[in-house]
Write a protein that holds these residues in place. Structure first.
Motif, PDB file in Angstrom:
ATOM      1  N   SER A 118       0.844  -1.198   0.000  1.00 28.92           N
ATOM      2  CA  SER A 118       0.000   0.000   0.000  1.00 28.92           C
ATOM      3  C   SER A 118       0.874   1.240   0.000  1.00 28.92           C
ATOM      4  O   SER A 118       2.092   1.165   0.244  1.00 28.92           O
ATOM      5  N   GLY A 119       0.228   2.372  -0.221  1.00 30.94           N
ATOM      6  CA  GLY A 119       0.933   3.649  -0.168  1.00 30.94           C
ATOM      7  C   GLY A 119       1.365   4.010   1.247  1.00 30.94           C
ATOM      8  O   GLY A 119       2.457   4.535   1.466  1.00 30.94           O
ATOM      9  N   SER A 120       0.490   3.710   2.217  1.00 29.44           N
ATOM     10  CA  SER A 120       0.840   3.994   3.617  1.00 29.44           C
ATOM     11  C   SER A 120       2.115   3.259   3.995  1.00 29.44           C
ATOM     12  O   SER A 120       3.026   3.835   4.604  1.00 29.44           O
ATOM     13  N   ASN A 123       5.255   4.851   2.452  1.00 33.44           N
ATOM     14  CA  ASN A 123       5.743   6.024   3.184  1.00 33.44           C
ATOM     15  C   ASN A 123       6.387   5.602   4.497  1.00 33.44           C
ATOM     16  O   ASN A 123       7.448   6.105   4.878  1.00 33.44           O
ATOM     17  N   TYR A 152      -1.839  14.211   2.607  1.00 31.62           N
ATOM     18  CA  TYR A 152      -2.302  12.859   2.913  1.00 31.62           C
ATOM     19  C   TYR A 152      -1.212  11.881   2.523  1.00 31.62           C
ATOM     20  O   TYR A 152      -0.856  11.786   1.346  1.00 31.62           O
ATOM     21  N   HIS A 153      -0.662  11.185   3.515  1.00 35.24           N
ATOM     22  CA  HIS A 153       0.380  10.204   3.231  1.00 35.24           C
ATOM     23  C   HIS A 153       0.009   8.814   3.718  1.00 35.24           C
ATOM     24  O   HIS A 153       0.819   7.898   3.609  1.00 35.24           O
ATOM     25  N   GLY A 154      -1.209   8.640   4.247  1.00 31.30           N
ATOM     26  CA  GLY A 154      -1.634   7.310   4.636  1.00 31.30           C
ATOM     27  C   GLY A 154      -2.123   7.240   6.065  1.00 31.30           C
ATOM     28  O   GLY A 154      -2.356   8.271   6.708  1.00 31.30           O
ATOM     29  N   GLU A 225       3.343  15.674  -1.661  1.00 35.11           N
ATOM     30  CA  GLU A 225       2.634  15.279  -2.883  1.00 35.11           C
ATOM     31  C   GLU A 225       2.783  16.440  -3.874  1.00 35.11           C
ATOM     32  O   GLU A 225       2.562  17.599  -3.492  1.00 35.11           O
ATOM     33  N   ASP A 258       5.676  12.127  -2.943  1.00 34.57           N
ATOM     34  CA  ASP A 258       4.645  11.101  -2.752  1.00 34.57           C
ATOM     35  C   ASP A 258       3.736  11.148  -3.980  1.00 34.57           C
ATOM     36  O   ASP A 258       2.845  11.981  -4.081  1.00 34.57           O
ATOM     37  N   VAL A 260       1.665   8.802  -5.077  1.00 37.50           N
ATOM     38  CA  VAL A 260       0.685   7.706  -5.019  1.00 37.50           C
ATOM     39  C   VAL A 260      -0.508   8.009  -5.939  1.00 37.50           C
ATOM     40  O   VAL A 260      -1.025   7.117  -6.606  1.00 37.50           O
ATOM     41  N   ILE A 261      -0.917   9.276  -6.002  1.00 33.35           N
ATOM     42  CA  ILE A 261      -2.001   9.650  -6.921  1.00 33.35           C
ATOM     43  C   ILE A 261      -1.446  10.161  -8.254  1.00 33.35           C
ATOM     44  O   ILE A 261      -1.948   9.826  -9.319  1.00 33.35           O
ATOM     45  N   LYS A 287      -1.466   3.061  -5.747  1.00 32.77           N
ATOM     46  CA  LYS A 287      -2.692   3.349  -6.499  1.00 32.77           C
ATOM     47  C   LYS A 287      -2.586   3.030  -8.008  1.00 32.77           C
ATOM     48  O   LYS A 287      -2.866   1.906  -8.401  1.00 32.77           O
TER      49      LYS A 287
END
Ligand SMILES: *Cc1c(COP(=O)(O)O)cnc(C)c1O
Length: 460
Positions: A118-120, A123, A152-154, A225, A258, A260-261, A287
């Motif tokens: 996962s992204g969390s 990180n 938002y990093h998780g 991000e 980050d 992730v998105i 993601k």
């Protein structure tokens, strides 16, 4: 209100599931949407109702819900080798191929990749890497992590500490040593009479002050991000990264992007850092990495961090960290196919990133048109991620009173019309799949406009 018979899907979901990130009063009033399948950008519920999912699931299902190439890649890999780990000097061939591919498409000449689920966790892993690295290099006090408010990093204890959202106080987070700088959102955070360039300058000065106050010798890294996602789709102010990166470099503080998105095309470039013209020291990916077809995250270390980590690990003979499913062969096979689909084109189709670029002008025009509404304060976004911010008063940018839950009501009105979109604070967020057609994009904006009209007519 949804009909609730004792054995309805809604009742079964409510009786058996503990919901996360879900407004419970809304669920009690409206019931749970239980989904069975999807076609293209649409998902279908147990009642057969179809919804255009303007959020690509949770930012990730960029190739839609029934991509034949991705399902075929997963099936083929399940037949070949359905699972393995990446411990003790063993890993699958798919894992090696994906790492090579990720370095190839990254901004780095050389580097190394580490996998999570996962992204969390990605990180979290990189924070542990930095702690490990600095300690190995004789600076064990370099442990503080800088992020921004609204980031938002998780949700793991460490990545939630990096996340700059007030709701984490219910867990007694952030942990000590996680420091949140001002969110670089000029429209909301800019002061009276301050130009955007002055605002960016102020963000840079704040960073200098925080480094001076805390001591550069206590700071392990800065995570950002390129465009804040779950914070409400917030692009940075003009030249933000150009202003902060030299400061970080001067103090030896790694800059982590980050992505992730933003990774794999969302902003119209392969990476968000490409769109904003900076080169980070490492990239966090998840993601879109598998187009949402498999849970997977990756830490992509750039040249310098990769070499330093390698030396640090060799000094104690191993990096004591990993997840059972790190580098899962099915996930890696799916990721390879997702990257091919997005960046190179698959099955005779053009690359999806071309569709993203072609759709951006229509997307921006749609957002700009809806922002003319008297109760939309601004539209913002980059590439195929955008937001409309609801305001009670457009001139003063005054938000609606919280109890009106305006964005929640807009999103509910959309759901009633067969459109899924996401309320975030007082904003409505759109981040459609890359496979969206122009007609489907028009459908998205038409349904959203009808919902806005309906809700504002009552709220105003
Ligand atoms: C979603 C997200 C994460 C967390 O990823 P999970 O897979 O949900 O743990 C981290 N960073 C960003 C930017 C995200 O959008």
């Amino acid at each position: 209100m949804a009909e609730t018979t004792p054995n309805s899907w809604d009742a079964r979901a409510a009786a058996s599931s503990f919901y996360g990130f879900t407004d419970l009063p809304t669920i009690e009033e409206r019931g749970t949407v239980v989904l069975t399948h999807g076609t293209g950008p649409y998902v279908v519920d147990t009642e057969g109702r179809q919804y255009l999912d303007s959020n690509s699931g949770l930012w990730n299902m960029v190739a839609g819900f029934d991509h034949p190439g991705l399902t075929a890649a997963a099936k083929a890999q399940y037949d070949r080798f359905p699972g393995y780990h990446a411990f003790f000097g063993r890993m699958s061939d798919q894992t090696v191929m994906l790492s090579e591919k990720l370095i190839e498409v990254s901004p780095f000449e050389t580097g190394r990749v580490f996998y999570t689920n996962s992204g969390s966790e990605a990180n979290d892993t990189l924070v542990k890497m930095l702690w490990f690295l600095w300690a190995s290099e004789g600076q064990p006090q370099r442990r503080k992590i800088l992020t921004r408010k609204n980031a938002y990093h998780g949700v793991t204890a460490v990545s939630a500490s990096m996340t700059g959202k007030p709701y984490n106080s219910v867990f007694g987070l952030p942990l000590e040593g996680f420091i949140h700088l001002t969110c670089p959102h000029y429209w909301r955070e800019g002061q009276e009479g301050e130009s955007e360039a002055q605002f960016t300058q102020r963000m840079a000065e704040e960073l200098e002050e925080v480094i001076a106050r805390e001591g550069a010798e206590t700071i392990a890294g800065f995570f950002a991000e390129p465009v804040m996602g779950a914070g409400g789709v917030i692009p940075p102010s003009d030249c933000y990264f150009q202003a902060i990166q030299p400061i970080l470099q001067r103090h030896g503080i790694p800059l982590i992007s980050d992505e992730v998105i933003t990774g794999f095309g969302r902003t119209g470039s392969v990476w968000g850092c490409d769109s904003y013209g900076f080169k980070p020291d490492a990239i966090i990916s998840s993601k879109c990495l598998t187009a949402g077809f498999f849970p997977m995250g990756a830490v992509i270390l750039g040249e310098a961090l990769s070499d330093r980590m390698q030396r640090a690990a060799r000094a104690i003979e191993e990096f004591p960290h990993g997840f059972t499913a790190s580098g899962h062969p099915v996930g890696c096979a799916v990721a390879l196919k997702a990257i091919e689909t997005i960046l190179e084109g698959e099955g005779g189709n053009p690359p999806l990133i071309d569709s993203v670029r072609a759709l951006i002008p229509r997307f921006e025009a749609g957002l700009a048109r809806l922002s003319e509404h008297p109760h939309i304060g601004e539209w913002r976004g980059r590439g195929l991620m955008g937001a409309l911010e609801a305001v009670a008063d457009k001139e003063t940018k005054t938000p609606f009173a919280g109890h009106l839950s305006v964005s929640e009501r807009i999103a509910n009105a959309c759901t009633d019309q067969g459109l899924i979109c996401r309320p975030l604070g007082q904003a409505i967020v759109l981040c459609p799949p890359f496979i969206l057609t122009e007609a489907q994009m028009d459908e998205m904006f038409a349904k959203l406009e009808a919902a806005l009209d309906g809700v504002f007519a009552q709220a105003a």
